[in-house]
Design a protein around this motif. Structure first.
Motif, short mmCIF file in Angstrom:
data_model
loop_
_atom_site.label_atom_id
_atom_site.label_comp_id
_atom_site.label_asym_id
_atom_site.label_seq_id
_atom_site.Cartn_x
_atom_site.Cartn_y
_atom_site.Cartn_z
N GLY A 1 0.82 -1.22 0.00
CA GLY A 1 0.00 0.00 0.00
C GLY A 1 0.85 1.26 0.00
N VAL A 2 1.86 1.28 0.83
CA VAL A 2 2.74 2.45 0.89
C VAL A 2 3.50 2.60 -0.42
CG1 VAL A 2 4.77 3.45 2.02
CG2 VAL A 2 2.96 2.42 3.40
N ARG A 3 4.06 1.51 -0.93
CA ARG A 3 4.82 1.59 -2.19
C ARG A 3 3.93 2.06 -3.35
NH1 ARG A 3 6.57 -3.36 -0.21
NH2 ARG A 3 5.57 -4.51 -1.90
N ARG B 1 -1.32 19.27 -6.22
CA ARG B 1 -0.65 19.81 -5.03
C ARG B 1 -1.23 19.27 -3.73
NH1 ARG B 1 3.89 21.54 -5.70
NH2 ARG B 1 3.70 23.03 -4.01
N GLN B 2 -2.45 18.68 -3.80
CA GLN B 2 -3.08 18.22 -2.56
C GLN B 2 -3.92 16.98 -2.85
OE1 GLN B 2 -6.54 20.31 -0.56
NE2 GLN B 2 -4.81 21.05 0.66
N VAL B 3 -3.88 16.01 -1.93
CA VAL B 3 -4.67 14.79 -2.04
C VAL B 3 -5.56 14.69 -0.81
CG1 VAL B 3 -4.61 12.28 -2.21
CG2 VAL B 3 -2.83 13.64 -3.31
N ARG C 1 -2.54 2.69 8.93
CA ARG C 1 -1.08 2.62 8.99
C ARG C 1 -0.45 3.31 7.78
NH1 ARG C 1 -1.63 -2.97 11.22
NH2 ARG C 1 -1.57 -3.67 9.08
N ILE C 2 -1.03 3.10 6.61
CA ILE C 2 -0.52 3.74 5.39
C ILE C 2 -0.62 5.25 5.51
CG2 ILE C 2 -0.93 4.07 2.92
CD1 ILE C 2 -1.83 1.09 2.88
N SER C 3 -1.78 5.73 5.97
CA SER C 3 -1.98 7.17 6.12
C SER C 3 -0.94 7.77 7.06
CB SER C 3 -3.39 7.44 6.65
OG SER C 3 -3.57 8.83 6.90
N LYS C 4 -0.73 7.10 8.18
CA LYS C 4 0.26 7.60 9.14
C LYS C 4 1.66 7.61 8.54
CE LYS C 4 0.04 7.40 14.00
NZ LYS C 4 -0.08 6.71 15.25
N ALA C 5 2.02 6.56 7.80
CA ALA C 5 3.34 6.47 7.18
C ALA C 5 3.57 7.59 6.17
CB ALA C 5 3.53 5.11 6.49
N LEU C 6 2.49 8.06 5.55
CA LEU C 6 2.61 9.13 4.56
C LEU C 6 2.37 10.52 5.15
CD1 LEU C 6 0.85 7.35 1.57
CD2 LEU C 6 3.29 7.69 1.93
N GLY C 7 2.23 10.59 6.48
CA GLY C 7 2.09 11.89 7.12
C GLY C 7 0.65 12.34 7.34
N GLY D 1 -8.46 13.04 5.47
CA GLY D 1 -7.04 13.32 5.40
C GLY D 1 -6.72 14.29 4.29
N CYS D 2 -5.61 14.93 4.42
CA CYS D 2 -5.15 15.86 3.40
C CYS D 2 -3.63 15.80 3.38
CB CYS D 2 -5.64 17.25 3.74
SG CYS D 2 -5.19 18.47 2.53
#
Length: 134
Positions: free
Chosen positions: A77-79, A94-96, A109-115, A125-126
């Protein structure tokens, strides 16, 4: 297992594989991503779709949804999202923005890993995207 390939969905087989993976995830009703517009980024092991994510793009903002990965590929997921990030930066996004179902622990977990930030039962999330030097 070959090295995974990451690329946008292009063919009916690509979309069929992504739709099947989403259905198998248990988080989504049956969908037809080929009808959505936007971008579907795939992770492929040979010709098998083992990860997918869909984004709608409007100007410099993207809305992310429909993320699924084969559980046999830890960390996929992260990759996958890192490859999507590169494609979105090239497209001047510029924004997701995204939401995560409260029971989808992997997506948290993926969201946290990506900030991203997390909350229960859904996360809004943004992530602001900026090209990095190097």
């Amino acid at each position: 297992m070959l090295a995974l390939q990451y690329r946008p969905a292009r063919t009916p087989e690509d979309f069929g594989g992504a739709n099947a993976l989403l259905a198998e995830s248990g988080y989504y009703d049956p969908v037809h991503l080929e009808d959505f517009g936007g971008l579907v980024m795939l992770a492929l092991d040979g010709t098998e779709v083992v990860g997918c994510v869909w984004v709608a793009i409007s100007g410099t903002i993207a809305i992310l949804d429909y993320l699924a990965t084969d559980r046999q590929y830890p960390g996929l997921g992260v990759r996958l999202l890192l490859h999507l990030r590169k494609a979105l930066i090239r497209a001047s996004v510029r924004q997701v923005r995204y939401m995560i179902h409260g029971k989808n622990v992997t997506a948290f977990r993926i969201s946290k890993a990506l900030g991203g930030s997390t909350d229960f039962p859904y996360v809004m999330g943004c992530v602001n995207l900026e090209a990095k030097n190097g």
